[in-house]
Write a protein that holds these residues in place. Structure first.
Motif, mmCIF file in Angstrom:
data_model
loop_
_atom_site.group_PDB
_atom_site.id
_atom_site.type_symbol
_atom_site.label_atom_id
_atom_site.label_comp_id
_atom_site.label_asym_id
_atom_site.label_seq_id
_atom_site.Cartn_x
_atom_site.Cartn_y
_atom_site.Cartn_z
ATOM 1 N N ARG A 222 -19.425 -16.804 -25.042
ATOM 2 C CA ARG A 222 -20.511 -16.478 -24.134
ATOM 3 C C ARG A 222 -20.434 -15.048 -23.600
ATOM 4 N NH1 ARG A 222 -20.896 -21.976 -20.376
ATOM 5 N NH2 ARG A 222 -21.242 -23.437 -22.107
ATOM 6 N N GLY A 223 -19.430 -14.320 -24.037
ATOM 7 C CA GLY A 223 -19.323 -12.940 -23.610
ATOM 8 C C GLY A 223 -18.559 -12.745 -22.324
ATOM 9 N N ALA A 224 -17.884 -13.791 -21.836
ATOM 10 C CA ALA A 224 -17.110 -13.675 -20.596
ATOM 11 C C ALA A 224 -15.733 -13.110 -20.904
ATOM 12 C CB ALA A 224 -16.985 -15.030 -19.920
ATOM 13 N N LEU A 225 -15.205 -12.327 -19.987
ATOM 14 C CA LEU A 225 -13.915 -11.672 -20.160
ATOM 15 C C LEU A 225 -12.806 -12.567 -19.635
ATOM 16 C CD1 LEU A 225 -12.429 -9.066 -20.988
ATOM 17 C CD2 LEU A 225 -12.744 -8.265 -18.642
ATOM 18 N N PHE A 226 -11.788 -12.826 -20.441
ATOM 19 C CA PHE A 226 -10.663 -13.665 -20.041
ATOM 20 C C PHE A 226 -9.367 -12.900 -20.259
ATOM 21 C CE2 PHE A 226 -12.202 -17.910 -19.151
ATOM 22 C CZ PHE A 226 -13.505 -17.844 -19.653
ATOM 23 N N PHE A 227 -8.385 -13.175 -19.366
ATOM 24 C CA PHE A 227 -7.067 -12.560 -19.460
ATOM 25 C C PHE A 227 -6.040 -13.622 -19.827
ATOM 26 C CE2 PHE A 227 -9.486 -9.833 -16.693
ATOM 27 C CZ PHE A 227 -9.146 -8.574 -17.136
ATOM 28 N N HIS A 228 -5.128 -13.283 -20.710
ATOM 29 C CA HIS A 228 -4.087 -14.224 -21.119
ATOM 30 C C HIS A 228 -3.040 -14.409 -20.037
ATOM 31 C CE1 HIS A 228 -5.505 -14.850 -25.151
ATOM 32 N NE2 HIS A 228 -5.622 -13.547 -25.318
ATOM 33 N N THR A 229 -2.704 -13.361 -19.331
ATOM 34 C CA THR A 229 -1.661 -13.428 -18.307
ATOM 35 C C THR A 229 -2.149 -12.806 -17.032
ATOM 36 O OG1 THR A 229 -0.713 -11.336 -19.035
ATOM 37 C CG2 THR A 229 0.217 -13.345 -19.993
ATOM 38 N N PHE A 230 -1.531 -13.205 -15.961
ATOM 39 C CA PHE A 230 -1.863 -12.643 -14.637
ATOM 40 C C PHE A 230 -0.700 -11.782 -14.194
ATOM 41 C CE2 PHE A 230 -1.871 -12.535 -10.057
ATOM 42 C CZ PHE A 230 -3.207 -12.328 -9.774
ATOM 43 N N ARG A 231 -0.965 -10.513 -13.958
ATOM 44 C CA ARG A 231 0.089 -9.595 -13.524
ATOM 45 C C ARG A 231 -0.328 -9.005 -12.194
ATOM 46 N NH1 ARG A 231 2.163 -5.428 -17.847
ATOM 47 N NH2 ARG A 231 3.493 -5.096 -16.047
ATOM 48 N N THR A 232 0.557 -9.091 -11.240
ATOM 49 C CA THR A 232 0.268 -8.540 -9.912
ATOM 50 C C THR A 232 0.643 -7.066 -9.887
ATOM 51 O OG1 THR A 232 0.742 -10.678 -8.932
ATOM 52 C CG2 THR A 232 0.723 -8.777 -7.458
ATOM 53 N N PHE A 233 -0.253 -6.272 -9.362
ATOM 54 C CA PHE A 233 -0.009 -4.830 -9.249
ATOM 55 C C PHE A 233 1.039 -4.573 -8.188
ATOM 56 C CE2 PHE A 233 -1.375 -0.806 -7.119
ATOM 57 C CZ PHE A 233 -0.906 0.033 -8.115
ATOM 58 N N ASP A 234 2.211 -4.120 -8.589
ATOM 59 C CA ASP A 234 3.297 -3.909 -7.629
ATOM 60 C C ASP A 234 3.896 -2.517 -7.759
ATOM 61 O OD1 ASP A 234 4.483 -4.229 -10.055
ATOM 62 O OD2 ASP A 234 5.962 -5.720 -9.397
ATOM 63 N N ARG A 235 3.135 -1.604 -8.238
ATOM 64 C CA ARG A 235 3.667 -0.231 -8.356
ATOM 65 C C ARG A 235 3.679 0.454 -7.024
ATOM 66 N NH1 ARG A 235 0.386 -1.002 -12.749
ATOM 67 N NH2 ARG A 235 1.393 -0.940 -14.772
ATOM 68 N N ASN B 33 0.806 -1.220 0.000
ATOM 69 C CA ASN B 33 0.000 0.000 0.000
ATOM 70 C C ASN B 33 0.842 1.275 0.000
ATOM 71 O OD1 ASN B 33 -2.207 -1.694 0.087
ATOM 72 N ND2 ASN B 33 -2.414 -1.587 2.304
ATOM 73 N N LEU B 34 1.946 1.264 0.748
ATOM 74 C CA LEU B 34 2.807 2.447 0.772
ATOM 75 C C LEU B 34 3.873 2.422 -0.324
ATOM 76 C CD1 LEU B 34 3.370 3.002 4.615
ATOM 77 C CD2 LEU B 34 1.555 3.866 3.138
ATOM 78 N N GLY B 35 4.020 1.294 -0.992
ATOM 79 C CA GLY B 35 4.975 1.200 -2.092
ATOM 80 C C GLY B 35 6.429 1.195 -1.668
ATOM 81 N N PHE B 36 6.697 0.864 -0.394
ATOM 82 C CA PHE B 36 8.076 0.869 0.103
ATOM 83 C C PHE B 36 8.666 -0.529 -0.082
ATOM 84 C CE2 PHE B 36 11.346 0.871 3.456
ATOM 85 C CZ PHE B 36 12.001 2.040 3.141
ATOM 86 N N ARG B 37 9.204 -0.774 -1.286
ATOM 87 C CA ARG B 37 9.698 -2.104 -1.632
ATOM 88 C C ARG B 37 11.221 -2.221 -1.584
ATOM 89 N NH1 ARG B 37 6.423 -5.820 -3.799
ATOM 90 N NH2 ARG B 37 4.237 -5.256 -3.974
ATOM 91 N N ARG B 38 11.909 -1.121 -1.602
ATOM 92 C CA ARG B 38 13.368 -1.177 -1.555
ATOM 93 C C ARG B 38 13.916 0.114 -0.961
ATOM 94 N NH1 ARG B 38 15.877 -2.383 -6.796
ATOM 95 N NH2 ARG B 38 14.055 -3.702 -7.130
ATOM 96 N N LEU B 39 15.115 0.014 -0.429
ATOM 97 C CA LEU B 39 15.796 1.186 0.132
ATOM 98 C C LEU B 39 16.523 1.932 -0.977
ATOM 99 C CD1 LEU B 39 17.175 -0.666 3.252
ATOM 100 C CD2 LEU B 39 15.498 1.165 3.323
ATOM 101 N N HIS B 40 16.433 3.235 -0.939
ATOM 102 C CA HIS B 40 17.047 4.053 -1.986
ATOM 103 C C HIS B 40 18.354 4.701 -1.541
ATOM 104 C CE1 HIS B 40 12.756 3.808 -3.036
ATOM 105 N NE2 HIS B 40 13.174 3.874 -4.289
ATOM 106 N N LEU B 41 18.626 4.692 -0.242
ATOM 107 C CA LEU B 41 19.852 5.294 0.268
ATOM 108 C C LEU B 41 20.876 4.213 0.601
ATOM 109 C CD1 LEU B 41 18.316 8.001 2.627
ATOM 110 C CD2 LEU B 41 19.005 8.231 0.237
ATOM 111 N N ARG B 42 22.112 4.621 0.813
ATOM 112 C CA ARG B 42 23.192 3.690 1.135
ATOM 113 C C ARG B 42 23.860 4.135 2.432
ATOM 114 N NH1 ARG B 42 20.583 1.540 -1.804
ATOM 115 N NH2 ARG B 42 21.026 0.486 -3.772
#
Length: 280
Positions: free
Chosen positions: A267-280, A192-201
């Motif tokens: 039948r009009g159902a929506l299908f996705f070819h790939t599954f991508r996880t939202f990680d922004r 939720n906060l998008g804090f996935r990696r450290l940017h400082l050293r």
């Protein structure tokens, strides 16, 4: 020399998350800063080691730390692993193991091993009297010679005490709380906060960056508590909350698949070819 316990109200439990070399600096930091120590310290299997268990033996608080094999040993399938020394018959009088082919695995010598952090561990080495002609040898060992067993008596004793506490009703209840109290926080900060990696050293810069992320998390929690305390009591509050969750889940699913190619079937159902996880 035992350091006196600070005169503060002690917390019920503290939960740690990885890794072996971080436990002892944590306790020393608590004492140096004069912060209260917990009544119970709970950590995951990444902290399970002889050095930590020995250091914790003299601490003024309880500990709940499984070894890295604790979950495996609880499974029924583990008892069927006939070539694991834990499942062999052991004669305490003669200090001898009996392998699945009913051959003696006797004590031979003591040896030492040093872990990557410089901690020396003592092992007892047992060796089979002879593996020659044994039909189980390809499944039992990859060694060219006889099968050996390296047994650490100090760690095995401390590990058994930890496992006994973890199997108790109180231990199970406390350890289950670690999953919700710790993992949910890391999930919120990362997702939720998008804090996935450290940017400082540098250690000091990393401390500052992570403390800012922790501050943001705590402020959000505080704001949520304050907002809920001011909300009027509503009989439909639970229902409204469920509706908000449903709306959010629909939005989240759309964001997950937003960039993925999709098509409609006959039948009009929506299908996705790939599954991508939202990680922004």
């Amino acid at each position: 020399m035992k350091v006196p316990l600070p005169k503060f109200k002690r917390k019920k439990a503290i939960f740690l998350r990885n890794q072996t070399a971080t436990y002892q600096p944590y306790t020393m930091n608590q004492l140096v800063l004069g912060l209260p120590l917990p009544k119970t310290l709970i950590a995951d299997a990444g902290y399970g080691s002889e050095s930590n268990d020995v250091a914790m033996a003299d601490e003024p608080f309880e500990t709940l730390i499984p070894s890295h094999t604790f979950r495996q040993e609880q499974k029924r399938s583990f008892e069927k692993k006939r070539f694991h020394p834990y499942n062999w018959r052991y004669d305490e009088t003669d200090d001898v193991y009996w392998c699945p082919n009913q051959r003696k695995v006797s004590f031979k010598r003591y040896t030492k091993r040093t872990d990557p952090y410089g901690y020396a561990r003592d092992f007892k080495v047992y060796e089979s009297e002879s593996c020659e002609g044994c039909p189980f040898k390809p499944e039992c060992t990859k060694a060219r010679g006889n099968r050996q067993v390296h047994y650490n008596p100090v760690y095995e004793e401390l590990k058994a005490k930890q496992h006994q506490k973890l199997k108790s009703e109180k231990g199970r209840t406390l350890y289950q709380k670690r999953k919700t109290d710790v993992e949910s926080v890391f999930g919120h900060v990362k997702q939720n906060l998008g804090f996935r990696r450290l940017h400082l050293r540098g250690k000091e810069s990393v401390h500052i960056e992570f403390e800012l992320a922790a501050l943001a998390h705590n402020l959000r929690k505080r704001a949520t508590v304050d907002r809920r305390s001011k909300e009027p009591k509503n009989t439909n509050q639970h229902k409204n909350r469920e509706n908000r969750i449903k709306r959010f889940s629909r939005f989240y699913v759309l964001r997950c698949f937003w960039d993925s190619p999709f098509h409609f079937n006959s039948r009009g159902a929506l299908f996705f070819h790939t599954f991508r996880t939202f990680d922004r």
